[in-house]
Design a protein around this motif. Structure first.
Motif, PDB file in Angstrom:
ATOM      1  N   PHE A 183       3.046  -7.760 -14.759  1.00  0.00           N
ATOM      2  CA  PHE A 183       2.657  -9.310 -14.860  1.00  0.00           C
ATOM      3  C   PHE A 183       1.446  -9.705 -13.933  1.00  0.00           C
ATOM      4  O   PHE A 183       1.323 -11.589 -13.180  1.00  0.00           O
ATOM      5  N   MET A 184       0.712  -9.047 -13.253  1.00  0.00           N
ATOM      6  CA  MET A 184       0.043  -9.159 -12.408  1.00  0.00           C
ATOM      7  C   MET A 184      -1.673  -8.990 -12.684  1.00  0.00           C
ATOM      8  O   MET A 184      -1.361  -8.558 -14.055  1.00  0.00           O
ATOM      9  N   PRO A 185      -2.630  -9.474 -13.009  1.00  0.00           N
ATOM     10  CA  PRO A 185      -3.475  -9.267 -12.845  1.00  0.00           C
ATOM     11  C   PRO A 185      -3.573  -7.865 -12.937  1.00  0.00           C
ATOM     12  O   PRO A 185      -3.724  -6.838 -12.866  1.00  0.00           O
ATOM     13  N   GLU A 186      -4.691  -7.248 -14.238  1.00  0.00           N
ATOM     14  CA  GLU A 186      -5.466  -5.907 -15.061  1.00  0.00           C
ATOM     15  C   GLU A 186      -5.904  -5.568 -13.545  1.00  0.00           C
ATOM     16  O   GLU A 186      -6.839  -5.967 -12.830  1.00  0.00           O
ATOM     17  N   PHE A 187      -5.653  -4.247 -12.882  1.00  0.00           N
ATOM     18  CA  PHE A 187      -6.492  -3.149 -11.637  1.00  0.00           C
ATOM     19  C   PHE A 187      -7.785  -3.112 -12.441  1.00  0.00           C
ATOM     20  O   PHE A 187      -9.076  -3.516 -13.451  1.00  0.00           O
ATOM     21  N   GLY A 188      -8.305  -4.140 -11.476  1.00  0.00           N
ATOM     22  CA  GLY A 188      -9.968  -3.992 -11.447  1.00  0.00           C
ATOM     23  C   GLY A 188     -10.645  -5.154 -12.164  1.00  0.00           C
ATOM     24  O   GLY A 188     -12.054  -5.389 -11.450  1.00  0.00           O
ATOM     25  N   LYS A 189      -9.709  -6.650 -12.617  1.00  0.00           N
ATOM     26  CA  LYS A 189     -10.284  -7.249 -13.267  1.00  0.00           C
ATOM     27  C   LYS A 189      -9.862  -8.777 -12.293  1.00  0.00           C
ATOM     28  O   LYS A 189     -11.633  -9.203 -12.536  1.00  0.00           O
ATOM     29  N   ALA A 190      -9.678  -8.358 -10.861  1.00  0.00           N
ATOM     30  CA  ALA A 190      -8.897  -9.090 -10.355  1.00  0.00           C
ATOM     31  C   ALA A 190      -9.657  -8.969  -8.332  1.00  0.00           C
ATOM     32  O   ALA A 190      -8.481  -8.260  -8.478  1.00  0.00           O
ATOM     33  N   ARG A 191      -9.977  -9.325  -8.133  1.00  0.00           N
ATOM     34  CA  ARG A 191     -10.010  -9.302  -6.276  1.00  0.00           C
ATOM     35  C   ARG A 191      -8.421  -9.382  -5.453  1.00  0.00           C
ATOM     36  O   ARG A 191      -8.363 -10.290  -6.085  1.00  0.00           O
ATOM     37  N   GLY A 192      -7.731  -9.270  -4.597  1.00  0.00           N
ATOM     38  CA  GLY A 192      -6.933  -9.378  -3.906  1.00  0.00           C
ATOM     39  C   GLY A 192      -6.527  -9.361  -2.200  1.00  0.00           C
ATOM     40  O   GLY A 192      -7.230  -8.170  -2.080  1.00  0.00           O
ATOM     41  N   VAL A 193      -5.822  -9.801  -1.858  1.00  0.00           N
ATOM     42  CA  VAL A 193      -5.534 -10.702  -0.387  1.00  0.00           C
ATOM     43  C   VAL A 193      -3.864 -10.684  -0.975  1.00  0.00           C
ATOM     44  O   VAL A 193      -3.068 -11.491  -0.958  1.00  0.00           O
ATOM     45  N   GLN A 194      -3.122  -9.819   0.627  1.00  0.00           N
ATOM     46  CA  GLN A 194      -1.692 -10.329   0.411  1.00  0.00           C
ATOM     47  C   GLN A 194      -1.672 -10.611   2.318  1.00  0.00           C
ATOM     48  O   GLN A 194      -1.733  -9.664   2.849  1.00  0.00           O
ATOM     49  N   ILE A 195      -0.254 -11.492   2.295  1.00  0.00           N
ATOM     50  CA  ILE A 195      -0.009 -12.024   2.945  1.00  0.00           C
ATOM     51  C   ILE A 195       1.207 -11.545   3.393  1.00  0.00           C
ATOM     52  O   ILE A 195       2.368 -12.056   2.683  1.00  0.00           O
ATOM     53  N   ASP A 196       2.018 -11.035   4.713  1.00  0.00           N
ATOM     54  CA  ASP A 196       3.314 -10.989   4.017  1.00  0.00           C
ATOM     55  C   ASP A 196       3.712 -10.120   6.163  1.00  0.00           C
ATOM     56  O   ASP A 196       2.664 -10.258   6.823  1.00  0.00           O
ATOM     57  N   ILE A 197       4.752 -10.668   6.471  1.00  0.00           N
ATOM     58  CA  ILE A 197       4.709 -11.196   7.813  1.00  0.00           C
ATOM     59  C   ILE A 197       5.236  -9.295   8.341  1.00  0.00           C
ATOM     60  O   ILE A 197       5.677  -9.234   9.230  1.00  0.00           O
ATOM     61  N   ASP A 198       5.984  -8.565   7.499  1.00  0.00           N
ATOM     62  CA  ASP A 198       6.699  -7.354   7.500  1.00  0.00           C
ATOM     63  C   ASP A 198       5.072  -6.306   6.986  1.00  0.00           C
ATOM     64  O   ASP A 198       4.729  -5.630   6.185  1.00  0.00           O
ATOM     65  N   PRO A 199       4.994  -5.623   8.422  1.00  0.00           N
ATOM     66  CA  PRO A 199       3.903  -4.402   7.443  1.00  0.00           C
ATOM     67  C   PRO A 199       4.390  -3.518   6.952  1.00  0.00           C
ATOM     68  O   PRO A 199       3.323  -2.241   6.141  1.00  0.00           O
ATOM     69  N   HIS A 200       5.556  -3.396   6.623  1.00  0.00           N
ATOM     70  CA  HIS A 200       5.951  -2.491   5.811  1.00  0.00           C
ATOM     71  C   HIS A 200       5.911  -2.932   4.039  1.00  0.00           C
ATOM     72  O   HIS A 200       6.081  -2.169   3.394  1.00  0.00           O
ATOM     73  N   MET A 201       5.939  -3.615   3.929  1.00  0.00           N
ATOM     74  CA  MET A 201       5.710  -4.430   2.650  1.00  0.00           C
ATOM     75  C   MET A 201       4.725  -4.381   2.746  1.00  0.00           C
ATOM     76  O   MET A 201       4.557  -5.280   0.992  1.00  0.00           O
ATOM     77  N   VAL A 202       3.486  -4.692   3.444  1.00  0.00           N
ATOM     78  CA  VAL A 202       2.149  -5.310   2.660  1.00  0.00           C
ATOM     79  C   VAL A 202       1.118  -3.789   1.974  1.00  0.00           C
ATOM     80  O   VAL A 202       1.999  -3.085   2.167  1.00  0.00           O
ATOM     81  N   GLY A 203       0.348  -3.535   0.536  1.00  0.00           N
ATOM     82  CA  GLY A 203      -0.368  -3.263  -0.022  1.00  0.00           C
ATOM     83  C   GLY A 203       0.463  -2.534  -1.254  1.00  0.00           C
ATOM     84  O   GLY A 203      -0.215  -1.822  -1.859  1.00  0.00           O
ATOM     85  N   MET A 204       2.027  -3.235  -1.153  1.00  0.00           N
ATOM     86  CA  MET A 204       1.981  -2.383  -2.431  1.00  0.00           C
ATOM     87  C   MET A 204       1.986  -3.171  -3.824  1.00  0.00           C
ATOM     88  O   MET A 204       1.276  -4.486  -3.815  1.00  0.00           O
ATOM     89  N   ARG A 205       2.919  -2.912  -5.386  1.00  0.00           N
ATOM     90  CA  ARG A 205       2.096  -3.850  -5.907  1.00  0.00           C
ATOM     91  C   ARG A 205       1.014  -3.729  -6.579  1.00  0.00           C
ATOM     92  O   ARG A 205       0.493  -4.248  -7.660  1.00  0.00           O
ATOM     93  N   TYR A 206       0.432  -3.827  -5.786  1.00  0.00           N
ATOM     94  CA  TYR A 206      -1.620  -4.406  -6.531  1.00  0.00           C
ATOM     95  C   TYR A 206      -2.382  -3.684  -5.732  1.00  0.00           C
ATOM     96  O   TYR A 206      -2.064  -3.668  -4.687  1.00  0.00           O
ATOM     97  N   PRO A 207      -3.575  -3.593  -6.474  1.00  0.00           N
ATOM     98  CA  PRO A 207      -4.675  -2.790  -5.156  1.00  0.00           C
ATOM     99  C   PRO A 207      -5.205  -3.945  -4.381  1.00  0.00           C
ATOM    100  O   PRO A 207      -6.876  -4.456  -5.043  1.00  0.00           O
TER     101      PRO A 207
END
Length: 597
Positions: free
Chosen positions: A288-312
């Motif tokens: 349900f997120m953008p197709e890989f390679g179609k969108a650039r992404g930035v994530q904000i999360d307070i938990d360093p163990h939970m970042v970088g997942m789900r989308y590149p």
């Protein structure tokens, strides 16, 4: 009179500001129960009908108060019963402390009655902190660490106290070797990303023309900042289910929930964007997120163990949502045309019209979408809404307009059946001056909601605003699984597993001295809601709903719906108004906006 270990445990909880403990008695915690008597029920012991409900109530209390939820249970079976609620806390990142009894130290390892290896039992669910108190000097450090860890890691922790230890005289740790003293309190703190990472994130966001924002519960403390960055980026904002109350649905660019239970404009937002900013969410469904390679992404999360997942994501900002956005917003270039923003708002406006039309469709006897749609206009501005898992969660996700001041939640990641009613009870103890409304399927109500209405009746006079309205969608079907079988397995409804008894829920409520209303016709739906909202105590409003109304996913195609139709026609043709009125015509009524494109 000497202070017992059990006395000190309750005293320490009070010193931490704990005012409610949700539990069920048993001889493994007799010492604690006696201490409660000596402490004149401070903190207040809230008795559920089942330990699992105690844990769910602690989770609901924590979710809606922002404070630690505490539950207590006896050894063996009582501790085991806590697990489902504690896993709900773990997966939804909620601070909860479980205090459980254990057999006496002299019997441990002897296959004694109700002896369970509690460390092994809780090893996963309370992995951040679990400890057994074997001598008084371990306190107060064990309690303090359990509470601090629950807050810091936003997770469940557990303390095991053998029955004989509860009865020992308390003696504090001394200034000696291998003693661990402790202290109360935890200062507030804020994590912020580095300046370099903020600059790189701003570069990505500034390069996008079609920005989508996805928010979860981690953005709850940054409402104004999320609104500001959305306006500067001219972005649409979709909400994970746990973030449903983060932003007002009255904002024209808020597309609503995302995912299988989400909205069409949220699906279109993710499908068509070129840049994605995720704030405080670990929404798991990548499709349900953008197709890989179609969108650039930035994530904000307070938990360093939970970042970088789900989308590149290209940049993962580890930090508090509010503090991070405060630093990021000045770096954003607002020079964008209105085309994308206008498209998002048009999609939202069209979807709202679609939902009105869906709610107005006829059904046999009542369209469940209309039940929730009718509530939307009647919701008090300070309402707290909970939803159980099942098809009711679809209507909760799509038909309720969250407005400023309202709160809502459900079991987001565990998606377990059963928390709708105990969540609402926990919410009432967190906010006794606010009305709580639970949307519950008949399967979940039979699983444990009926029994927990006894708890609601028991404590109705403890709440300044005594209203706790439980809406039961009575369709005699475990409806979400029925539709999943049809749509995903190509199988008709398997009645031995899916059909459930027709219970008189409203009559049961009346037997407890509560308000109970059974609504059998569409024209009585609004009156049913008003009866609950105007009641002077807890109420069960039972709506007889049509199990044949499909919880259509936002990305559904005509081909998928036709395949589902074929499955139903193959072996399910004797059930539901959908077949009686002509399946394809019925699907078409509920699928406006999902054209053959």
């Amino acid at each position: 009179m000497s202070t017992k270990v059990s006395d000190h445990i309750l005293q320490r909880l009070r010193e931490w500001g704990v005012d409610h403990v949700f539990g069920y008695p048993g001889d493994g915690i007799n010492g604690l129960l006696a201490a409660w008597g000596r402490a004149e029920n401070q903190p207040r012991f809230v008795q559920s009908r089942h330990e699992e409900m105690s844990a769910f109530e602690a989770v609901g209390y924590a979710k809606f108060s922002g404070r630690l939820g505490v539950c207590v249970a006896t050894s063996g079976p009582g501790a085991i019963h806590l697990l489902n609620g504690l896993y709900d806390a773990k997966l939804d990142h909620v601070p909860v402390l479980a205090i459980v009894g254990q057999t006496h130290r002299t019997a441990m390892g002897g296959s004694y009655q109700q002896e369970v290896d509690l460390h092994t039992l809780f090893k996963d669910v309370a992995s951040d902190f679990i400890e057994t108190v074997t001598v008084p000097e371990q306190l107060p450090n064990v309690i303090d660490r359990a509470i601090r860890t629950a807050y810091a890691r936003r997770s469940p922790t557990a303390i095991i106290v053998p029955g004989d230890v509860q009865e020992l005289d308390y003696s504090p740790p001394t200034h000696e070797f291998k003693m661990v003293p402790s202290s109360l309190g935890r200062s507030s703190w804020t994590a912020v990303p580095s300046e370099d990472s903020l600059q790189r994130a701003a570069e990505i966001l500034n390069s996008g023309d079609k920005v989508a924002i996805l928010v979860g519960q981690g953005a709850a403390g940054a409402r104004a900042e999320v609104e500001r960055i959305a306006e500067v980026l001219k972005a649409g904002v979709a909400k994970a289910l746990l973030g449903k109350d983060v932003l007002s649905d009255e904002l024209p660019y808020v597309t609503g929930s995302i995912g299988l239970l989400g909205t069409r404009p949220s699906y279109e937002l993710m499908r068509d964007c070129d840049t994605l900013l995720t704030i405080g969410s670990s929404f798991p469904y990548t499709q349900f997120m953008p197709e890989f390679g179609k969108a650039r992404g930035v994530q904000i999360d307070i938990d360093p163990h939970m970042v970088g997942m789900r989308y590149p994501y290209e940049v993962n900002l580890v930090g508090d949502a509010k503090a991070t956005l405060e630093r990021l917003i000045p770096m954003i270039d607002p020079a964008r045309g209105p085309e994308w923003y206008d498209t998002v708002c048009d999609n939202v406006s069209r979807w709202r019209e679609v939902m009105v039309r869906r709610a107005q469709q006829s059904a046999d006897p009542i369209n469940p979408e209309y039940v929730t749609h009718a509530l939307d206009a009647l919701l008090p501005e300070n309402a707290i809404v909970t939803s159980d898992s099942g098809s009711a969660a679809n209507w909760y996700a799509r038909h309720l307009t969250m407005r400023p001041g309202m709160r809502s939640s459900l079991s987001g990641t565990l998606a377990t059946m059963g928390p709708g009613v105990p969540y609402a009870i926990g919410a009432k103890f967190a906010h006794p001056d606010r009305p709580a409304i639970a949307l519950v399927g008949d399967g979940a109500m039979q699983m444990n909601g009926l029994a927990e209405m006894i708890t609601a009746a028991k404590y109705r006079h403890a709440w300044e605003d005594p209203r706790l309205i439980v809406a039961v969608f009575n369709n005699r079907d475990l409806n979400q699984v029925t539709w999943e079988m049809r749509a995903m397995e190509g199988a008709p409804s398997f009645l031995p597993s899916q059909e459930i008894p027709d219970v008189q829920y409203a009559a049961f409520a009346r037997s407890l001295g509560l308000t109970g209303v059974r609504v059998e016709k569409p024209e009585d739906v609004e009156a049913g809601w008003r009866a609950g909202l105007e009641a002077d105590g807890p109420a069960v409003i039972e709506f007889l709903t049509d199990p044949a109304v499909p919880p259509i996913p936002p990305h559904a195609t005509w081909e998928q719906m036709e395949a589902t139709a074929a499955s139903i026609l193959k072996g399910d043709a004797d059930r539901g108004s959908m077949i009686k009125q002509g399946l394809k015509a019925k699907v078409q009524e509920f699928l406006p906006g999902h054209d053959k494109k």
